[in-house]
Design a protein around this motif. Structure first.
Motif, PDB file in Angstrom:
ATOM      1  N   GLU A 120       0.826  -1.207   0.000  1.00  0.00           N
ATOM      2  CA  GLU A 120       0.000   0.000   0.000  1.00  0.00           C
ATOM      3  C   GLU A 120       0.862   1.260   0.000  1.00  0.00           C
ATOM      4  N   GLU A 121       2.051   1.172   0.580  1.00  0.00           N
ATOM      5  CA  GLU A 121       2.932   2.337   0.596  1.00  0.00           C
ATOM      6  C   GLU A 121       3.519   2.631  -0.772  1.00  0.00           C
ATOM      7  N   VAL A 122       3.502   1.670  -1.681  1.00  0.00           N
ATOM      8  CA  VAL A 122       3.941   1.931  -3.053  1.00  0.00           C
ATOM      9  C   VAL A 122       2.733   1.873  -3.998  1.00  0.00           C
ATOM     10  N   PHE A 123       1.571   2.225  -3.457  1.00  0.00           N
ATOM     11  CA  PHE A 123       0.365   2.533  -4.233  1.00  0.00           C
ATOM     12  C   PHE A 123      -0.289   1.330  -4.898  1.00  0.00           C
ATOM     13  N   MET A 124      -0.101   0.149  -4.327  1.00  0.00           N
ATOM     14  CA  MET A 124      -0.851  -0.993  -4.802  1.00  0.00           C
ATOM     15  C   MET A 124      -2.131  -1.132  -3.985  1.00  0.00           C
ATOM     16  N   ARG A 125      -3.160  -1.569  -4.635  1.00  0.00           N
ATOM     17  CA  ARG A 125      -4.435  -1.779  -3.945  1.00  0.00           C
ATOM     18  C   ARG A 125      -4.491  -3.212  -3.425  1.00  0.00           C
ATOM     19  N   VAL A 126      -4.753  -3.341  -2.131  1.00  0.00           N
ATOM     20  CA  VAL A 126      -4.867  -4.659  -1.504  1.00  0.00           C
ATOM     21  C   VAL A 126      -6.071  -4.623  -0.575  1.00  0.00           C
ATOM     22  N   ASP A 127      -7.157  -5.274  -0.977  1.00  0.00           N
ATOM     23  CA  ASP A 127      -8.354  -5.358  -0.138  1.00  0.00           C
ATOM     24  C   ASP A 127      -9.099  -6.636  -0.494  1.00  0.00           C
ATOM     25  N   ASN A 128     -10.381  -6.711  -0.133  1.00  0.00           N
ATOM     26  CA  ASN A 128     -11.121  -7.958  -0.362  1.00  0.00           C
ATOM     27  C   ASN A 128     -11.621  -8.102  -1.798  1.00  0.00           C
ATOM     28  N   GLU A 129     -11.350  -7.104  -2.637  1.00  0.00           N
ATOM     29  CA  GLU A 129     -11.778  -7.154  -4.028  1.00  0.00           C
ATOM     30  C   GLU A 129     -10.600  -7.277  -4.996  1.00  0.00           C
ATOM     31  N   VAL A 130      -9.507  -6.585  -4.671  1.00  0.00           N
ATOM     32  CA  VAL A 130      -8.338  -6.547  -5.551  1.00  0.00           C
ATOM     33  C   VAL A 130      -7.074  -6.734  -4.715  1.00  0.00           C
ATOM     34  N   ASP A 131      -6.146  -7.538  -5.209  1.00  0.00           N
ATOM     35  CA  ASP A 131      -4.821  -7.667  -4.611  1.00  0.00           C
ATOM     36  C   ASP A 131      -3.794  -7.520  -5.726  1.00  0.00           C
ATOM     37  N   GLU A 132      -3.309  -6.285  -5.903  1.00  0.00           N
ATOM     38  CA  GLU A 132      -2.419  -6.005  -7.025  1.00  0.00           C
ATOM     39  C   GLU A 132      -1.033  -6.630  -6.874  1.00  0.00           C
ATOM     40  N   ARG A 133      -0.748  -7.218  -5.719  1.00  0.00           N
ATOM     41  CA  ARG A 133       0.501  -7.964  -5.582  1.00  0.00           C
ATOM     42  C   ARG A 133       0.533  -9.149  -6.537  1.00  0.00           C
TER      43      ARG A 133
END
Length: 535
Positions: A120-133
């Protein structure tokens, strides 16, 4: 029966021949990101043992190599766009073996093994819908952002690489500025294990890159601005929904939110995603990204001759200069293919001995010229002096001299570089503004049902393409600048605190902490610092 056995043997040999009997040997000197690494015998043996381990199982290596060659073109492109040295592409292999949903014992996830807070500190979205990792594009861009932030403090890409595992604070404490700014390092048995492990992956895979995946697959990208879903996109692309779910595990529920543009990846067997590009050249310039009246001349590089035999010597010309399309990934093999010496190949293309070759790319077999056939070039994001010189067939040193620019870091998007005349000594380099090109938008409505716009109203502003706008949590309503919110707290930063841990403690977002305390994108905190927590 005999025919079946023979066919099986031939297939086995075809697939695994690159593996057997060709384990790369670790040299005594390795070039990494512009730094010369000198290995003593003990270090070389340690690294060689790791290289040998990669090749121990032919079948396992081939499966892994197929993943590498499937994803590597995207990794290389994103790193190039972000200005991170190409060598860091091997770090993704070391971290996850390019398994999208890999999870470590410390709960780091994805291609580049990010923990949630760091992502999240490098602007990736991580939640229950999207995990950009789990997105090859988003996670690579996040890794590049993370590395660039550390490089600003380490000033040495080798120690920056170690900081990827140690953290910035750990690496700075470990090295104590010992190698800051150095362009040469000695590698011995006491060198930190993570760097030696990385060098083993670089040696093991660098000679295997650019080869066709054994089943003929190619990975394609499709940019989607939601809200939409994988089912709808599957219909548009003509693939199955399960196929998209397999290659887009970042979409946890099959949905594509509307907060930004997402990249959907999918497989087409035997269809190459793009035409041959000049090696290491960024994505082609888009004229819609320039101010009206100023655009780059189309059609460069200009290819003439027998394009059907472009991989054979003396069949095509690139910008009027003899050239060839590479089929190998190293200079010696390309020189043999072109029928010239390696030295001549390097001189013709402004290459250093350590520069890799990109299969499918155009290379010159005769020397480039001192002038191009067009008067100017407008710099696009991610371009380098070398890529521009290759694009127009102008010698790199001539390009630098004409514009008094000698480092890639001096290039700025929108700069108008001269390709025929010289900028005078006291003349300022002209610059124009660039705007984002339009992006293909996918909606839930089938393309055939979409009707052309007949309104006389001006079109809506285009959406920013990938790299998409960095994800930000919803911001609080703006407060009057003349007064603080009615209630707030102060947090005294303690050792081990991060913006993410503090945000979780107070039930706020990382972006809110940044906004309230004027913290930059490097997210650096100091022990004893007072942070304002607004209620």
């Amino acid at each position: 029966m005999k025919k079946t056995v023979i066919a099986s043997i031939l297939f086995f040999i075809t697939i695994y021949l690159p593996v057997f009997g060709q384990v790369p040997q670790v040299p005594r000197v390795i070039d990494f990101a512009g730094i010369t690494l000198k290995l003593n015998e003990a270090a070389r043996k340690d690294i060689q043992a790791d290289v040998d381990a990669q090749y121990r199982s032919a079948s396992h290596f081939q499966v892994k190599l197929d993943r590498v060659n499937l994803y590597m073109p995207i990794i290389e492109r994103v790193l190039r766009e972000e200005g991170v040295p190409d060598d860091f592409k091997f770090l993704a292999i070391q971290e996850s073996s390019l398994i999208s949903d890999a999870v470590s014992t410390s709960n780091a996830v994805g291609f580049w093994q990010f923990k949630k807070g760091t992502a999240e500190e490098v602007f990736m979205r991580v939640d229950n819908e999207v995990d950009e990792r789990k997105s090859i594009v988003s996670s690579t861009r996040g890794a590049a952002e993370y590395l660039k932030k550390h490089q600003r403090y380490m000033e040495n890409w080798a120690t920056t690489l170690v900081s990827y595992q140690m953290g910035l604070g750990g690496a700075r404490s470990y090295y104590k500025d010992k190698y800051k700014g150095h362009r040469s390092m000695d590698i011995d048995r006491n060198t930190y294990w993570y760097l030696k492990k990385f060098l083993a992956h670089k040696i093991a895979y660098q000679g295997q890159l650019g080869k066709m995946v054994s089943n003929g697959n190619y990975l394609h990208e499709y940019h989607v601005k939601g809200p939409s879903n994988l089912k709808s996109v599957a219909k548009t692309l003509g693939v199955s929904e399960n196929h998209l779910k397999e290659y887009n595990k970042w979409s946890l529920k099959g949905s594509i939110p509307g907060d930004r543009t997402y990249t959907v990846t999918y497989i087409l067997n035997g269809i190459v995603p793009e035409r041959p590009l000049l090696a290491n050249n960024p994505l082609p310039s888009n004229d819609s990204g320039l101010l009206p009246g100023r655009s780059n001349v189309k059609g460069f590089p200009k290819i003439t001759g027998n394009s059907g035999n472009s991989k054979q010597a003396n069949q095509i010309k690139i910008n009027g200069i003899k050239g060839i399309v590479a089929i190998s990934n190293n200079q010696s093999q390309l020189a043999i293919q072109a029928g010239i010496s390696e030295g001549k190949l390097r001189r013709a293309n402004d290459l250093k001995p350590s520069d890799p070759i990109q299969p499918g790319a155009y290379y010159y077999t005769k020397n480039k010229k001192s002038k191009a056939k067009t008067p100017e070039h407008i710099v696009q994001p991610g371009e380098t002096l070398w890529s521009i010189s290759q694009l127009y067939g102008i010698r790199k040193h001539s390009l630098m001299a004409k514009n008094r620019i000698y480092k890639d870091e001096q290039l700025l998007p929108g700069m108008v570089l001269r390709l025929r005349k010289y900028y005078k000594k006291n003349e300022t380099i002209e610059r124009v503004k660039l705007s984002p090109p339009p992006v293909q938008v996918v909606s839930n409505q089938a393309p055939a049902q979409q009707k052309p716009t007949t309104s006389s109203q001006p079109p809506a502003p285009v959406t920013q393409p990938v790299p998409a706008k960095k994800y930000e949590s919803p911001k609080p309503q703006p407060q009057p600048t003349s007064e603080l919110p009615p209630s707030y707290k102060e947090h005294l930063v303690k050792p081990g605190d991060t913006l993410y841990s503090i945000s979780r403690n107070y039930g706020v977002t990382v972006q809110e902490l940044r906004n309230w305390n004027n913290i930059g994108e490097d997210n650096l905190l100091s022990v004893g610092q007072k942070l304002e927590i607004r209620k």
